[in-house]
Motif scaffolding. Structure first.
Motif, mmCIF file in Angstrom:
data_model
loop_
_atom_site.group_PDB
_atom_site.id
_atom_site.type_symbol
_atom_site.label_atom_id
_atom_site.label_comp_id
_atom_site.label_asym_id
_atom_site.label_seq_id
_atom_site.Cartn_x
_atom_site.Cartn_y
_atom_site.Cartn_z
ATOM 1 N N SER A 100 -5.250 -59.196 20.323
ATOM 2 C CA SER A 100 -5.124 -60.349 19.440
ATOM 3 C C SER A 100 -5.315 -59.935 17.979
ATOM 4 N N GLN A 131 -0.700 -51.101 23.871
ATOM 5 C CA GLN A 131 -0.524 -52.430 23.288
ATOM 6 C C GLN A 131 -1.777 -52.867 22.539
ATOM 7 N N HIS A 189 2.500 -63.609 16.375
ATOM 8 C CA HIS A 189 1.837 -62.613 17.211
ATOM 9 C C HIS A 189 0.899 -63.296 18.206
ATOM 10 N N PHE A 224 2.660 -52.057 19.620
ATOM 11 C CA PHE A 224 2.135 -50.907 20.344
ATOM 12 C C PHE A 224 1.797 -49.808 19.345
ATOM 13 N N LYS A 276 5.202 -58.146 20.341
ATOM 14 C CA LYS A 276 4.078 -57.302 20.751
ATOM 15 C C LYS A 276 4.073 -56.056 19.871
ATOM 16 N N THR A 305 -5.936 -55.908 14.112
ATOM 17 C CA THR A 305 -4.499 -56.081 14.287
ATOM 18 C C THR A 305 -3.953 -57.036 13.235
ATOM 19 N N GLY A 346 2.780 -64.787 21.063
ATOM 20 C CA GLY A 346 3.461 -63.852 21.957
ATOM 21 C C GLY A 346 4.934 -63.674 21.663
#
Length: 153
Positions: free
Chosen positions: A127, A124, A111, A119, A117, A38, A114
């Motif tokens: 981390s 979703q 990120h 998707f 987010k 991510t 929080g």
């Protein structure tokens, strides 16, 4: 001989501005293939966006008093911007280029905290270190979360 990394085309869900006909429309974006986490996905997206911003700055004269010609807008363009609530001419008033490394560090921290987010095809992502499998034609949605003030704040 230098070989370029393969590019894949995905779709970034983007909110179309407007007050009456709000919609989410897919916007094609090209990412380098082989993104595994991510964090790598976020870094790649931020590099693309900062690069596009910095390229727009190159088109704007450094002197704010310079005779800078803006192309006339059509009636349709004015109506679309009016529907969004703001008529702007695409000028960048702060002609400072952004540092991609600082922007990436900020995005990764946001990120993790929080603030937004991500998707991928409706699922979703975790981390910054979590594994992700992105394929050609996937749909990416980024949602910025906002805090609502109330009696506690």
């Amino acid at each position: 001989m230098v070989t370029e990394s393969p590019i894949m085309k995905i779709y970034l869900q983007q909110k179309r501005p407007g007050r009456t006909r709000q919609a989410i429309v897919p916007c094609p974006i090209e990412l380098p293939a082989g993104l595994n986490t991510t964090g790598e996905l976020i870094s790649s997206l931020v590099r693309i966006i900062v690069s596009a911003y910095n390229d727009r700055i190159d088109d704007v004269p450094a002197d704010p008093d310079a005779d800078y010609q803006v192309a006339p807008m059509t009636e349709d363009q004015v109506n679309n911007l009016a529907e969004a609530g703001r008529i702007a001419f695409g000028l960048i008033y702060n002609n400072r280029k952004e540092d991609p490394e600082k922007a990436i560090a900020n995005a990764l921290q946001c990120h993790e905290d929080g603030i937004f987010k991500i998707f991928l095809n409706g699922s979703q992502l975790g981390s910054n270190e979590s594994q992700v499998e992105i394929a050609e034609g996937d749909t990416l949605t980024i949602i910025r979360l906002t805090m609502l003030s109330g009696r506690m704040w």
